[in-house]
Design an enzyme around this catalytic site. Sequence first.
Site, PDB file in Angstrom:
ATOM      1  N   GLU A  78      -1.327  -8.776  13.203  1.00  0.00           N
ATOM      2  CA  GLU A  78      -1.659  -8.198  11.547  1.00  0.00           C
ATOM      3  C   GLU A  78       0.593  -7.960  10.701  1.00  0.00           C
ATOM      4  O   GLU A  78       0.964  -7.959   9.671  1.00  0.00           O
ATOM      5  CB  GLU A  78      -2.454  -7.201  10.809  1.00  0.00           C
ATOM      6  CG  GLU A  78      -1.568  -6.641   9.824  1.00  0.00           C
ATOM      7  CD  GLU A  78      -2.514  -5.623   9.232  1.00  0.00           C
ATOM      8  OE1 GLU A  78      -3.424  -4.811  10.206  1.00  0.00           O
ATOM      9  OE2 GLU A  78      -3.028  -5.667   8.179  1.00  0.00           O
ATOM     10  N   ASP A  80       1.036  -0.971  -0.276  1.00  0.00           N
ATOM     11  CA  ASP A  80       0.071  -0.014  -0.087  1.00  0.00           C
ATOM     12  C   ASP A  80       1.209   1.400  -0.060  1.00  0.00           C
ATOM     13  O   ASP A  80       0.925   2.139  -1.062  1.00  0.00           O
ATOM     14  CB  ASP A  80      -0.882  -0.006   1.421  1.00  0.00           C
ATOM     15  CG  ASP A  80      -2.064  -1.286   1.204  1.00  0.00           C
ATOM     16  OD1 ASP A  80      -1.515  -2.191   0.390  1.00  0.00           O
ATOM     17  OD2 ASP A  80      -2.294  -1.651   1.904  1.00  0.00           O
TER      18      ASP A  80
END
Length: 788
Positions: free
Chosen positions: A758, A530
Amino acid sequence: MNSSSARSKHRKTKANSNSKAPKTWFFNIKHVLSALLIVFAVWFAQQVYSWHLMRLVITPFDSVKPLAVNYSAYQWGTVKSGYYLGIKSLSPYSISSGLMWFRNEVVENSIPIRHWCSQGDHLQKYTWLQHDFDNFGVQEIVDGNIKLETKVILNEDNGWKVKVSVSHISTTDVKPISLVWYWRTEAENDFVTVHQTNDMNVFYTSGHLLKSGNFSSSVHISKRSNVLYKSRFSSGFSPQHVDLKETVLQNLFWLQTKNEFGDIFALKQNADVISNVVMYQIVAIPPFDFVVNFKMSPDLEKTPSRSEVSDFDSLLKTKQDEFDSKFEDIFHLKEKGYGKDEINFAKAAVSNMIGSIGYFYGSSVVQSKYNEKPVKYGPLQLLTAVPSRSFFPRGFLWDEGFHNLVISKFKPYLSVSIINSWFNLMNVEGWIPREVILGRDSEARVPQEFIVQNNTNGNPPALFIALKNLLDTNILSEKQIEALFPRLQLWFTWFNTSQIGLRESSYRWRGRHAGIDSELNTKTLTSGLDDYPRASHPTDDEYHLDLRCWMAFASKVMAELAEKIRHPSHLMYQENAMHLYDNNLLEELHWSSEFNMFCDVGMHSLNVKLVKTKSSGPQIKPKTQRKVISKPRFGCVPEFGYISLFPFILTILEPTNPKLQSILSNIRNEDLLWTPFGLRSLAKNSIYYRKYNTEVDPPYWRGAVWININFLVLKALKYYGETDGPHRNESVLLYSQLRSNIVNNIYKQYVKTGYIWEQYDDLTGEGKGSHPFTGWSSLVVLIMSEKF
Ligand SMILES: *[C@@H]1O[C@H](CO)[C@@H](O)[C@H](O)[C@H]1NC(C)=O
Ligand SMILES: *[C@@H]1O[C@H](CO)[C@@H](O)[C@H](O)[C@H]1NC(C)=O
Ligand SMILES: *[C@@H]1O[C@H](CO)[C@@H](O)[C@H](O)[C@H]1NC(C)=O
Ligand SMILES: *[C@@H]1O[C@H](CO)[C@@H](O)[C@H](O)[C@H]1NC(C)=O
Ligand SMILES: *[C@@H]1O[C@H](CO)[C@@H](O)[C@H](O)[C@H]1NC(C)=O
């Protein structure tokens, strides 16, 4: 004279025009008609063509569908995995069944009912301790002072059984707990209904599914003395699955009881309606447990007997023992010297990956440049693992490549089915959506701006890593490869045409926004990384290192797959691979001797920052904007981090390549990537390190330690450590240090927080981002067992 001549002239003219009129008129009409016809034909052809173009994005690729190995629509699983417990079959016409629970208390004007997995529920823990997808699963949930165990036996006796055990962690805070078990039919006209039974501790329901026949289900409560209230409820209307919690909320009432525990929230008694939803509420003081038994059975009237539940524990025990011995056979963790707690952690990681596998059905909302508005592609179905049951409960294309490295170790054919299921999503253009958001259940959990999938946008073809693995372990049969091959070819071509760069042999991620100064560095969501900094000023002639490496790897795997089935294209892929693996060419395009690193190439400023802009009114918050301090120039984008490692990560560098030396020493450098918790994503000396992208957009791939890339780095270190070359010894050393850093930290954080995360903070090692994140972070098990 004047008048007569004028008149005669007039007459003449008139006569003239009169005599010619029919012909001209006819002539004109013919012309006009044929012109009209041509215009219409062109218009029509254009309409047909643009209709065709508009339809492209939603037209499925229809070569022979690859085989869905081993799985039928009649298979039951915990595949509503975005819920704490949700069971259904792998079919859109199933009956789904599951659990909700709540304490009898009001918090912030509402009753906090637990249903779909949510970080907002702040559970201390919910984790599958064991799960093998086909046969059973055991989950532990800790919610404040309540502990729930949900044990599931699947596909036994043409259905499933669940045992839910509820207890208190501390006996000083004893309160009644409400549990709601529900059944919901998914297809129109299918129904479920409630029966009266004589046994007060048995609840009995049954119904009919048009596609698969009659079913019956019962609930047996173990400890009658602890039960305060029971209720059977059928909803008169047809709520969606995501709305079941609201259905409960709307039908609760405040019931005064005469017991010492005070009053409770009771579900309305309303059992006479034939409906698509039936619920059964049990309010009881823990400890108590109940067993739900479900089976497809031709006979609707038969009442269930107690014997159907009595063998639950022994049946489960057999399956648990099988799981444990299979786990050791595959991962050898005991043999490697890990202790019991570490092995249980590893079992939970694998089980959560498998327990997170979901079955999804519905349409994907997509858009191509030919569509003015988003259009629906589908209905599609997808069997896939998900990155996070709470935060990302849906399919993600590149994550799935990593997921299947784990799944295929434990359940090879499940992995093949999942991969096939992904390739079945492909449209005629060879495009597969990056995020697969099917149906209302999934849409409800995605921010609006992420729903529409754009067919110009890709995502790393990480499924090739999974395919390579299945190929190397001889799991894929020739027949399976043959069935999949036309899709793989088209997928490869999609990347090789739509993501091509302007410069020969270069590639470029689409989906970057040029000219947006609200972000520090415009994101490249398509690359999967991202906000990792790319060229600060996106242009069409920039080109991306990671994508070129992915394409090299993909060509090699395509060549191997083609060779295995003796497909004539194998030479072409081989040639393609040789071209992209050519180290000289790679260096020519992507190596910078100025910065001594591999890099993206594009229009880049070495100095930008976010500054506060003046607010335009008292009520408007100050906004931030990017300020470009040094002028961008075209060249290497020297932001050292994960991207710079790709030629090494995907082992494109030859073991003798001297550039390996600089990569290895940069990896080990604590001022750049090395931390005691694994490799950080972006070097400390980048101006983007730990920087927000906008005032509300925190750093994501700008420093944090991510497990999927660390896994690939370890895999590469192992490769270079086992291959002759000048950097062999150093690779071996780095491998063992990095490996223990990662395993130790993930395990430590799991013990501390109850979750796998994560990402991990590069300064403290703490878990960050969403949790539980037992998608690619579960690769830790392969790192422990050294199965790369
Ligand atoms: C799944 O299918 C494969 C290939 O057809 C077969 O070899 C394997 O035994 C099957 N596994 C199970 C659990 O049915
Ligand atoms: C379902 O049960 C009903 C009532 O017992 C029976 O009449 C019907 O034949 C059954 N249907 C099937 C498909 O077994
Ligand atoms: C990929 O694209 C390049 C550039 O257009 C072309 O030369 C090459 O043959 C393509 N590879 C395959 C396998 O189609
Ligand atoms: C899809 O992505 C392309 C490339 O980034 C962009 O030009 C286009 O505007 C996008 N379309 C939509 C509908 O967002
Ligand atoms: C690597 O290690 C081996 C064994 O420790 C040693 O024999 C060898 O000389 C080393 N090679 C290099 C290039 O340092």
